[in-house]
Design a protein around this motif. Structure first.
Motif, mmCIF file in Angstrom:
data_model
loop_
_atom_site.group_PDB
_atom_site.id
_atom_site.type_symbol
_atom_site.label_atom_id
_atom_site.label_comp_id
_atom_site.label_asym_id
_atom_site.label_seq_id
_atom_site.Cartn_x
_atom_site.Cartn_y
_atom_site.Cartn_z
ATOM 1 N N THR A 37 0.831 -1.209 0.000
ATOM 2 C CA THR A 37 0.000 0.000 0.000
ATOM 3 C C THR A 37 0.864 1.256 0.000
ATOM 4 O O THR A 37 0.561 2.232 -0.704
ATOM 5 C CB THR A 37 -0.937 -0.007 1.218
ATOM 6 O OG1 THR A 37 -1.729 -1.194 1.176
ATOM 7 C CG2 THR A 37 -1.830 1.211 1.241
ATOM 8 N N LEU A 38 1.929 1.237 0.750
ATOM 9 C CA LEU A 38 2.861 2.361 0.759
ATOM 10 C C LEU A 38 3.457 2.571 -0.638
ATOM 11 O O LEU A 38 3.565 3.708 -1.110
ATOM 12 C CB LEU A 38 3.963 2.116 1.784
ATOM 13 C CG LEU A 38 5.022 3.206 1.929
ATOM 14 C CD1 LEU A 38 4.385 4.487 2.449
ATOM 15 C CD2 LEU A 38 6.120 2.736 2.873
ATOM 16 N N GLY A 39 3.826 1.486 -1.314
ATOM 17 C CA GLY A 39 4.366 1.591 -2.668
ATOM 18 C C GLY A 39 3.370 2.189 -3.651
ATOM 19 O O GLY A 39 3.732 3.022 -4.488
ATOM 20 N N VAL A 40 2.108 1.774 -3.549
ATOM 21 C CA VAL A 40 1.076 2.352 -4.423
ATOM 22 C C VAL A 40 0.918 3.840 -4.128
ATOM 23 O O VAL A 40 0.776 4.664 -5.041
ATOM 24 C CB VAL A 40 -0.263 1.599 -4.264
ATOM 25 C CG1 VAL A 40 -1.392 2.322 -4.977
ATOM 26 C CG2 VAL A 40 -0.130 0.179 -4.794
ATOM 27 N N GLY A 41 0.955 4.203 -2.854
ATOM 28 C CA GLY A 41 0.885 5.620 -2.490
ATOM 29 C C GLY A 41 2.041 6.419 -3.067
ATOM 30 O O GLY A 41 1.858 7.544 -3.540
ATOM 31 N N ARG A 46 4.086 10.425 -6.886
ATOM 32 C CA ARG A 46 5.277 10.820 -7.634
ATOM 33 C C ARG A 46 5.131 10.773 -9.148
ATOM 34 O O ARG A 46 5.788 11.530 -9.844
ATOM 35 C CB ARG A 46 6.458 9.937 -7.248
ATOM 36 C CG ARG A 46 6.959 10.216 -5.865
ATOM 37 C CD ARG A 46 8.187 9.417 -5.610
ATOM 38 N NE ARG A 46 8.796 9.848 -4.361
ATOM 39 C CZ ARG A 46 10.083 9.874 -4.162
ATOM 40 N NH1 ARG A 46 10.905 9.484 -5.081
ATOM 41 N NH2 ARG A 46 10.557 10.279 -3.000
ATOM 42 N N ILE A 47 4.352 9.858 -9.670
ATOM 43 C CA ILE A 47 4.306 9.688 -11.124
ATOM 44 C C ILE A 47 3.553 10.845 -11.757
ATOM 45 O O ILE A 47 2.445 11.190 -11.354
ATOM 46 C CB ILE A 47 3.671 8.345 -11.501
ATOM 47 C CG1 ILE A 47 4.609 7.230 -11.078
ATOM 48 C CG2 ILE A 47 3.390 8.262 -12.985
ATOM 49 C CD1 ILE A 47 4.124 5.841 -11.379
ATOM 50 N N ASP A 48 4.199 11.444 -12.755
ATOM 51 C CA ASP A 48 3.572 12.518 -13.515
ATOM 52 C C ASP A 48 3.969 12.347 -14.980
ATOM 53 O O ASP A 48 4.347 11.263 -15.405
ATOM 54 C CB ASP A 48 3.963 13.887 -12.957
ATOM 55 C CG ASP A 48 5.470 14.090 -12.921
ATOM 56 O OD1 ASP A 48 6.210 13.259 -13.468
ATOM 57 O OD2 ASP A 48 5.911 15.100 -12.347
ATOM 58 N N LEU A 49 3.896 13.396 -15.742
ATOM 59 C CA LEU A 49 4.180 13.304 -17.174
ATOM 60 C C LEU A 49 5.660 13.249 -17.506
ATOM 61 O O LEU A 49 6.033 12.902 -18.622
ATOM 62 C CB LEU A 49 3.527 14.476 -17.908
ATOM 63 C CG LEU A 49 2.003 14.508 -17.823
ATOM 64 C CD1 LEU A 49 1.465 15.754 -18.505
ATOM 65 C CD2 LEU A 49 1.398 13.261 -18.424
ATOM 66 N N ASP A 50 6.525 13.579 -16.561
ATOM 67 C CA ASP A 50 7.968 13.505 -16.805
ATOM 68 C C ASP A 50 8.461 12.077 -16.589
ATOM 69 O O ASP A 50 8.280 11.512 -15.510
ATOM 70 C CB ASP A 50 8.727 14.451 -15.859
ATOM 71 C CG ASP A 50 8.393 15.903 -16.120
ATOM 72 O OD1 ASP A 50 8.124 16.235 -17.289
ATOM 73 O OD2 ASP A 50 8.383 16.675 -15.150
ATOM 74 N N PRO A 51 9.108 11.491 -17.575
ATOM 75 C CA PRO A 51 9.541 10.096 -17.462
ATOM 76 C C PRO A 51 10.875 9.925 -16.729
ATOM 77 O O PRO A 51 11.861 9.505 -17.302
ATOM 78 C CB PRO A 51 9.648 9.654 -18.913
ATOM 79 C CG PRO A 51 10.025 10.894 -19.645
ATOM 80 C CD PRO A 51 9.351 12.023 -18.913
#
Length: 126
Positions: A37-41, A46-51
């Motif tokens: 659950t922490l990893g999904v959070g 953190r994930i956005d349009l910048d790879p």
């Protein structure tokens, strides 16, 4: 020649086996779920349009992988601990079925939460 994507993939299962013997199935499974659950959070924050893989995707991937590495052996061990040997096949199948149904429903639920106003026209018409 096909290579395993992660040569270290059996490592969490060895570690979880030792943890299960020391702390019990419930504690290891609960800890694994919390780490997952922490990893999904982390992914959702953190994930956005910048790879930027190392800074955005990798931390969540490491946490979710560690969580799964703790949960799956713990859940699989429940069958051997609670059912007679003649029922291990059926019990294992039920655990796997419940896990797969949970993944499908969880994915659908998270998708609904993060895409509440989806236009399904493209899905319906290909």
């Amino acid at each position: 020649m096909r290579r395993d994507p992660s040569p270290s993939s059996p490592c969490p299962f060895v570690v979880s086996g030792r943890l299960i013997r020391r702390f019990g199935l419930g504690a290891v499974a609960a800890t694994g779920c919390a780490i997952f659950t922490l990893g999904v959070g982390v992914w959702l924050r953190r994930i956005d349009l910048d790879p930027a893989y190392a800074m955005t995707f990798l931390p969540g991937q490491m946490l979710t992988g560690a969580g799964v590495g703790l949960v799956i052996p713990a859940l699989s061990s429940v069958v051997g601990e609670t059912l007679p040997q003649s029922r291990w096949g059926a019990g294992s199948a039920m655990v796997d079925t419940a896990r797969q149904v949970g993944m499908v429903l969880g994915t659908a639920f998270i998708t609904l939460l993060h895409q509440p106003v989806s236009d399904l026209t493209g899905v319906r018409h290909g």
